[in-house]
Enzyme design. Sequence first.
Site, PDB file in Angstrom:
ATOM      1  N   TYR A  58       3.789   1.148   0.305  1.00  0.00           N
ATOM      2  CA  TYR A  58       3.868   0.626   1.653  1.00  0.00           C
ATOM      3  C   TYR A  58       3.370  -1.133   1.165  1.00  0.00           C
ATOM      4  O   TYR A  58       2.620  -1.467   0.864  1.00  0.00           O
ATOM      5  CB  TYR A  58       2.753   0.935   2.172  1.00  0.00           C
ATOM      6  CG  TYR A  58       2.835   2.471   2.564  1.00  0.00           C
ATOM      7  CD1 TYR A  58       3.771   3.211   2.629  1.00  0.00           C
ATOM      8  CD2 TYR A  58       1.557   3.246   3.184  1.00  0.00           C
ATOM      9  CE1 TYR A  58       3.980   4.523   3.102  1.00  0.00           C
ATOM     10  CE2 TYR A  58       1.701   4.613   3.422  1.00  0.00           C
ATOM     11  CZ  TYR A  58       2.769   5.246   3.418  1.00  0.00           C
ATOM     12  OH  TYR A  58       2.971   6.706   3.843  1.00  0.00           O
ATOM     13  N   GLY A 208       6.098  11.435  16.396  1.00  0.00           N
ATOM     14  CA  GLY A 208       7.483  11.251  16.324  1.00  0.00           C
ATOM     15  C   GLY A 208       7.982   9.812  16.026  1.00  0.00           C
ATOM     16  O   GLY A 208       9.024   9.383  16.428  1.00  0.00           O
TER      17      GLY A 208
END
Length: 330
Positions: A58, A208
């Site tokens: 990341y 989502g």
Amino acid sequence: MGLVERRLGRQGLEVSALGLGCVGMSALYGPRDADESVATVHRALDLGVTLFDTSDVYGAGHNEELLGTALGRRRDDIVLASKFGAVRTADGRGYTVDGRPEHVVAACDASLTRLGTDHIDLYYQHRVDPDTAIEDTVGAMAGLVDAGKVRFLGLSECSAATLRRAHAVHPISAVQVEYSLFAREPEAELLPTCRELGVGLVAYSPLGRGILTGAVTDAATLDATDYRRVDPRYGEDNLALNLRLVAALEALAARRGCTPGQLALAWLLHVGDDIVPIPGASQRRHLEENVGAAGVAVTTSELGEIDAILAPGVVAGSRYPAGELARVNL
């Protein structure tokens, strides 16, 4: 304020019912604000969040450095989770997967340095390496436990069969996988296998990638660097269909007196107490809304309504572009 704790696996790992996914503080979702990210970490601590999730990939290590600095002297108050195995290509546009034992050890040492700690509480293989036997990778991970550098082991985006093989080498405490009302694939085989073996499930992208909050109605409004511009479910044709599903969820949430994102998280919390969602947040207001989901009690009738709206298979578009989808559920 505190959050009820849940157990991941049978090895003694306990975490808050909701964790914090930290990737957005360093990558994927457009412009970032380091000061607000640090403030969000501190607010999460105050709200009783104890599971903080990062990875060495990341922001090419930036996220681990940021999180280590933000936690400071409160490091020992939390469960720190990180991952290895996804290695950025030289151009920074993609990544390869490396599960070789020598990489496992080197990656862990580098993460410990960036995080500013002498151990990682939960260490995951980020993606399964098709060229390295899972037994060899997990064997090296087990060596990190023996060395005191890692406390518990996890896998991310593995198949049920891979989990069985890994668990036979060393107990796996948690599997991290995308799981939400928009990604119900784990229900078919992975979640039952986790429960058979006594492995907890950590649900990433439980909203989502933001679509379940109702906040994004046009992908064109997203920053040029935002990953969701290439997310199939945010594609023009798919998004229109998917937003109809979100609108139905919004109506139910309004009747329930909460936000659609809170209802989506509450649904996931009710699937089982062996599941811990880690919604991402890089702003305090989003974090506070997410944590509020822990106080939303969903009735059996409401669970049925939610399932009717977002049954498995109704969402338009795959959860990753084709190239990335090939790397999950190996």
